[in-house]
Scaffold this motif. Structure first.
Motif, short mmCIF file in Angstrom:
data_model
loop_
_atom_site.label_atom_id
_atom_site.label_comp_id
_atom_site.label_asym_id
_atom_site.label_seq_id
_atom_site.Cartn_x
_atom_site.Cartn_y
_atom_site.Cartn_z
N ARG A 116 40.71 43.23 36.48
CA ARG A 116 41.63 42.97 37.60
C ARG A 116 41.54 41.53 38.05
O ARG A 116 42.56 40.87 38.30
CB ARG A 116 41.33 43.91 38.77
N GLU A 117 40.29 41.02 38.16
CA GLU A 117 40.10 39.63 38.58
C GLU A 117 40.72 38.67 37.58
O GLU A 117 41.34 37.67 37.96
CB GLU A 117 38.61 39.34 38.78
N ARG A 121 43.75 36.07 38.30
CA ARG A 121 43.69 34.62 38.01
C ARG A 121 44.89 34.21 37.16
O ARG A 121 45.51 33.16 37.40
CB ARG A 121 42.38 34.29 37.28
N LYS A 122 45.23 35.03 36.15
CA LYS A 122 46.39 34.71 35.30
C LYS A 122 47.67 34.69 36.12
O LYS A 122 48.51 33.80 35.96
CB LYS A 122 46.53 35.74 34.17
N ARG A 123 47.83 35.68 37.01
CA ARG A 123 49.02 35.74 37.85
C ARG A 123 49.12 34.51 38.73
O ARG A 123 50.19 33.89 38.84
CB ARG A 123 49.00 37.02 38.71
N LYS A 124 48.02 34.11 39.34
CA LYS A 124 48.03 32.93 40.21
C LYS A 124 48.36 31.67 39.41
O LYS A 124 49.11 30.80 39.89
CB LYS A 124 46.68 32.78 40.92
#
Length: 137
Positions: A116-117, A121-124
């Motif tokens: 999830r983390e 990070r990828k989404r951000k």
């Protein structure tokens, strides 16, 4: 030959020694009369405790036989000590399996959290790139 004075001195010393020996005998007898009853009481106390423990063991053995009967075991065929050892082994195996399951659950939860983390990070990063592209346009 010893003089009369030396003989009298020797007699006096012998008399004193005799008195000391009689005194020691009396003290020994008095100590024996005090200690023997105490020793007897101590032995009787130990015997009483041993009897109480034997009765407690008998009661525990009877209870063990009842428990075994409830679980369908024949106390005459299987010694209760062996049966309880088997139960103890089974309980330890259950505890080990529970601990292993808990460790596996913790590992799975840790991996899910890390995934999830990573996705976060990828989404951000993606959003950051999109904002930069909008600003550039």
């Amino acid at each position: 030959p010893a003089s009369a004075v030396e003989l009298d001195s020797l007699k006096l010393q012998m008399s004193e020694l005799g008195g000391l020996m009689r005194s020691a005998k009396k003290e020994t007898a008095a100590a024996d009369s005090r200690l023997l009853p105490e020793a007897h009481e101590s032995v009787e106390s130990c015997l009483g405790r041993a009897q109480a423990l034997r009765e407690e063991i008998n009661a525990l053995e009877a209870h063990a036989a009842e428990v075994m009967t409830v679980f369908g075991e024949d106390p005459a065929k299987v010694p209760y000590t062996e049966w309880f050892k088997q139960i103890e082994v089974a309980l330890k195996a259950m505890d080990k399996a529970k601990r292993e399951n808990e460790e596996a659950d913790a590992k799975r939860q840790r991996q899910e959290r890390q995934a999830r983390e990573k996705e976060e990070r990828k989404r951000k990063q993606r959003e950051k790139k999109e904002r930069a592209a909008k600003l550039a346009a």
